[in-house]
Design an enzyme around this catalytic site. Sequence first.
Site, PDB file in Angstrom:
ATOM      1  N   ASP A  63      -8.689  -1.449   8.440  1.00 47.05           N
ATOM      2  CA  ASP A  63      -8.354  -2.012   7.139  1.00 47.05           C
ATOM      3  C   ASP A  63      -9.250  -3.210   6.849  1.00 47.05           C
ATOM      4  OD1 ASP A  63      -7.018  -1.980   4.816  1.00 47.05           O
ATOM      5  OD2 ASP A  63      -5.214  -2.969   5.552  1.00 47.05           O
ATOM      6  N   LYS A  77      -1.270   7.681   7.179  1.00 45.82           N
ATOM      7  CA  LYS A  77      -0.953   6.246   7.120  1.00 45.82           C
ATOM      8  C   LYS A  77       0.184   5.894   8.072  1.00 45.82           C
ATOM      9  CE  LYS A  77      -3.540   4.460   3.720  1.00 45.82           C
ATOM     10  NZ  LYS A  77      -3.067   3.850   2.496  1.00 45.82           N
ATOM     11  N   ASP A 103       0.831  -1.207   0.000  1.00 43.73           N
ATOM     12  CA  ASP A 103       0.000   0.000   0.000  1.00 43.73           C
ATOM     13  C   ASP A 103       0.866   1.257   0.000  1.00 43.73           C
ATOM     14  OD1 ASP A 103      -2.714  -1.135   2.174  1.00 43.73           O
ATOM     15  OD2 ASP A 103      -1.970  -1.806   0.235  1.00 43.73           O
ATOM     16  N   LYS A 118      -7.996   4.146  11.267  1.00 44.70           N
ATOM     17  CA  LYS A 118      -8.366   3.742   9.921  1.00 44.70           C
ATOM     18  C   LYS A 118      -8.336   2.219   9.886  1.00 44.70           C
ATOM     19  CE  LYS A 118      -7.478   4.962   5.120  1.00 44.70           C
ATOM     20  NZ  LYS A 118      -7.335   3.653   4.485  1.00 44.70           N
ATOM     21  N   CYS A 161      12.018 -36.894   0.688  1.00 44.67           N
ATOM     22  CA  CYS A 161      12.046 -38.275   0.194  1.00 44.67           C
ATOM     23  C   CYS A 161      12.596 -38.386  -1.215  1.00 44.67           C
ATOM     24  CB  CYS A 161      10.648 -38.887   0.260  1.00 44.67           C
ATOM     25  SG  CYS A 161       9.555 -38.240  -1.014  1.00 44.67           S
ATOM     26  N   CYS A 174      11.537 -33.806  -3.911  1.00 49.84           N
ATOM     27  CA  CYS A 174      11.128 -33.600  -2.518  1.00 49.84           C
ATOM     28  C   CYS A 174      12.335 -33.557  -1.585  1.00 49.84           C
ATOM     29  CB  CYS A 174      10.176 -34.711  -2.101  1.00 49.84           C
ATOM     30  SG  CYS A 174       9.664 -34.582  -0.390  1.00 49.84           S
ATOM     31  N   TYR A 189     -18.544   4.368  11.305  1.00 46.03           N
ATOM     32  CA  TYR A 189     -17.961   5.648  11.716  1.00 46.03           C
ATOM     33  C   TYR A 189     -18.471   6.857  10.946  1.00 46.03           C
ATOM     34  CZ  TYR A 189     -15.131   3.797   7.916  1.00 46.03           C
ATOM     35  OH  TYR A 189     -14.732   3.220   6.748  1.00 46.03           O
ATOM     36  N   CYS A 225       6.476 -40.573   1.992  1.00 41.87           N
ATOM     37  CA  CYS A 225       7.153 -39.328   2.345  1.00 41.87           C
ATOM     38  C   CYS A 225       6.904 -39.014   3.832  1.00 41.87           C
ATOM     39  CB  CYS A 225       6.615 -38.225   1.439  1.00 41.87           C
ATOM     40  SG  CYS A 225       7.402 -36.639   1.673  1.00 41.87           S
ATOM     41  N   LYS A 244     -10.769  14.113  10.861  1.00 44.13           N
ATOM     42  CA  LYS A 244     -11.911  14.761  10.222  1.00 44.13           C
ATOM     43  C   LYS A 244     -12.211  16.089  10.917  1.00 44.13           C
ATOM     44  CE  LYS A 244     -13.844  10.218   9.263  1.00 44.13           C
ATOM     45  NZ  LYS A 244     -14.755   9.161   9.693  1.00 44.13           N
ATOM     46  N   CYS A 252       4.666 -33.121  -3.624  1.00 39.15           N
ATOM     47  CA  CYS A 252       5.403 -34.379  -3.611  1.00 39.15           C
ATOM     48  C   CYS A 252       4.358 -35.481  -3.734  1.00 39.15           C
ATOM     49  CB  CYS A 252       6.186 -34.546  -2.308  1.00 39.15           C
ATOM     50  SG  CYS A 252       6.749 -36.241  -2.081  1.00 39.15           S
ATOM     51  N   GLU A 271      -9.850   9.239  14.284  1.00 40.62           N
ATOM     52  CA  GLU A 271     -10.358   7.868  14.359  1.00 40.62           C
ATOM     53  C   GLU A 271      -9.297   6.958  13.794  1.00 40.62           C
ATOM     54  OE1 GLU A 271     -13.898   7.931  11.994  1.00 40.62           O
ATOM     55  OE2 GLU A 271     -14.584   9.749  13.003  1.00 40.62           O
TER      56      GLU A 271
HETATM   57  P1  AMP Z   1      -8.445   4.621   0.865  1.00 42.75           P
HETATM   58  O1  AMP Z   1      -9.135   3.367   0.457  1.00 42.75           O
HETATM   59  O2  AMP Z   1      -7.022   4.428   1.272  1.00 42.75           O
HETATM   60  O3  AMP Z   1      -8.676   5.760  -0.097  1.00 42.75           O
HETATM   61  O4  AMP Z   1      -9.129   5.065   2.216  1.00 42.75           O
HETATM   62  C1  AMP Z   1     -10.487   5.368   2.257  1.00 42.75           C
HETATM   63  C2  AMP Z   1     -11.166   4.294   2.986  1.00 42.75           C
HETATM   64  O5  AMP Z   1     -10.726   4.178   4.312  1.00 42.75           O
HETATM   65  C3  AMP Z   1     -12.625   4.544   3.132  1.00 42.75           C
HETATM   66  O6  AMP Z   1     -13.340   4.194   1.991  1.00 42.75           O
HETATM   67  C4  AMP Z   1     -12.986   3.681   4.291  1.00 42.75           C
HETATM   68  O7  AMP Z   1     -13.421   2.421   3.827  1.00 42.75           O
HETATM   69  C5  AMP Z   1     -11.676   3.464   5.031  1.00 42.75           C
HETATM   70  N1  AMP Z   1     -11.726   3.865   6.427  1.00 42.75           N
HETATM   71  C6  AMP Z   1     -11.308   3.097   7.459  1.00 42.75           C
HETATM   72  N2  AMP Z   1     -11.487   3.707   8.627  1.00 42.75           N
HETATM   73  C7  AMP Z   1     -12.074   4.904   8.367  1.00 42.75           C
HETATM   74  C8  AMP Z   1     -12.532   5.977   9.183  1.00 42.75           C
HETATM   75  N3  AMP Z   1     -12.415   5.950  10.522  1.00 42.75           N
HETATM   76  N4  AMP Z   1     -13.123   7.022   8.560  1.00 42.75           N
HETATM   77  C9  AMP Z   1     -13.245   7.056   7.212  1.00 42.75           C
HETATM   78  N5  AMP Z   1     -12.816   6.079   6.391  1.00 42.75           N
HETATM   79  C10 AMP Z   1     -12.238   5.001   6.954  1.00 42.75           C
HETATM   80 ZN    ZN Z   2       8.291 -36.344  -0.338  1.00 47.36          ZN
END
Ligand code: AMP
Ligand code: ZN
Length: 663
Positions: free
Chosen positions: A114, A308, A31, A112, A405, A402, A221, A426, A284, A420, A110
């Site tokens: 994943d 990030k 990323d 972020k 074996c 392998c 959120y 084995c 925000k 294998c 907040e």
């Molecule tokens: P990106 O995909 O890197 O452009 O980041 C945007 C995405 O971050 C958004 O579409 C959300 O799915 C995600 N995200 C995760 N946590 C948050 C948060 N606390 N507020 C807003 N977006 C968030």
């Molecule tokens: Zn083997």
Amino acid sequence: MNIEQQINQLREELRQHNYNYYVLDAATISDYEFDMKLKELQALEESHPEFYDANSPTLRVGGEVTKNFDTVVHEYRMYSLDNSYSKEDLLDWETRIKKMVDGDVSYTCELKYDGASISLTYENGELLRAVTRGDGIQGDDVTTNVKTIKSVPLKLKGDYPPKFDIRGEIVLPYEGFAKMNQERIAAGEEPYANPRNTASGSLKLQDSSETAKRPLDCLLYNLVGDRLGISTQYESLEKARKWGFKVPQESHLAKSVDEVLEFVNLWDHKRRELPYETDGVVIKVNDLQQQEELGFTAKAPRWAMAYKFKAEQAVTRLNEITYQVGRTGAITPVANLEPVQLAGTTVKRASLHNADQIEKLDIREEDIVFVEKGGEIIPKIVGVDFTKRDKDSGPTQYITSCPECDTELIRKEGEAQHYCPNFQGCPPQIIGRIQHYISRKALDIEGLGGETVALLVKERLISNYADLYDLKKEQVIPLERMAEKSADNLIEGIEKSKDIPFERVLFGLGIRYVGETVAKKLARHYKSISAIIAATEEDLVNVDEIGIKIAQSVREFFDSEPNRLLVDRLIQFGVQLEISADKLANQTDTLNGQIFVVSGVFAKVSRTELKKLIEDNGGKVSSSISSKTTYVVAGENMGPSKLEKANKLGITIISEDDFLNLI
Ligand code: AMP
Ligand code: ZN
């Protein structure tokens, strides 16, 4: 290369990466690298507006909508976020904001999360729809799947607005992810790469009951809608929490960029204690009035910024590539590293996945490599420092036989892994299969552990799981660390395993792709091992939820003479290889071909018992009403939306007593 060519090349590259990432769910760069390239393109585009392109990757949010789920246009667009990586970035952002709005600015911070972003629409307090982000303008309707996620409220409480969307993230916590992978490995399947892709893949599963089995979580959120009676982002989080949403507790109100950075620094460490993956902080503008004044660019809100976390990376030397052999014979290359500190742990090994991966990154022994720890449990190598490579080194030669074996490896068409094929001879395969056979979800043999199995094999006392039943106490007592008592326990444990029901024995046989669920399906359908052995590939495919891959694997297993011999011996020892008579007595075909939906609370039997009764009598339980539903069994407090749907589709609703009479 001139500027225009440079821009076009970056766009093309980013488009390809976007496609890999969003459509194929298989990223080939980290990323961080992607964001860097994107930033580079953004900067070039900004200083050269003459090369504007409405289709530039900087102007769109993500991938294309592919699967055959219904496409839904978002009433409010789902934006991406701009990224920042330093205090300077944040201060620049603040300066831009302060030019556009009056008064003080405060920020909500907040984490972020994943995962997979999701937009939930609620009307009159009920979940109406769940839609994926898609390209930000339209996404896929994944309501049926999302409804199976326990933390998504289907009905709200408190004084919620009549209509609104709420957005958030579907995540797969590490623990549940690890468990899913253990099960996949036990079934001889390749483990999933990371929680994020697995979460987003889970939303696109055709069968919502499969989604239901996955320990997904939904963190929310962001509220969107008209006249919500809310004036700040912070307030909206509190309100949403009150209405029953899972809103993470880690959010914090900051009055300055310095306070924001305190939050970032705190969570850069503390996030390791969280049960799921986070990759940054989202900042925000707190005041919604100010948010409105700031508005959006083509890609992202001006009032929000992602910061990030640096993916944790370490640089170290790759000393040696070794190869592991799994119980199904699958070969996994492993990088043995010069030990290095990474995210609080010492890393000595990293997975290299398969031959293609080694070739793609051109990884060689003695290289200086970059190791990253993302959502994956096992760290991975993300690249090689080519400037430090020895000029005399040559590309890695993947092994052809392998390591255990010496049998020549095979690679089936369309598969990434080498195998294998020496199934019978084995050692790690022999040991792995017996270890699987005795494991908790299979024969659950008490008093026998994985290491003892390895020892027993090494001492040539056993070479397959049927041999366990021939073991004598006198044979095991001389073994290392084996006392009289533990020898008794071992023999007793083996004896007791003869009571384990057929479906678990079937799972224990270790047929590739036959995990717990498939074993249960096959056992219930065929009722005995001899019926399964007699079934052709076509018969097998006709069983509910058995696909061609599984069918072929089952056939392959039983077409092998040594395997059939093993099964014969198990039968002679008295291991359960058919559904026992008393269990069979409770099972009928009365409800064959009928599909039931169960709703409400019941008086005579529990919901679980009711579902079991349906299945034991040949029926199928489904979680949602469709035109295929035969009956809805309604208890007390049946959900009104279910009732309405059943009536609309003309599905017969029966009571608990009606049902019991049916069987
Ligand atoms: P990106 O995909 O890197 O452009 O980041 C945007 C995405 O971050 C958004 O579409 C959300 O799915 C995600 N995200 C995760 N946590 C948050 C948060 N606390 N507020 C807003 N977006 C968030
Ligand atoms: Zn083997």
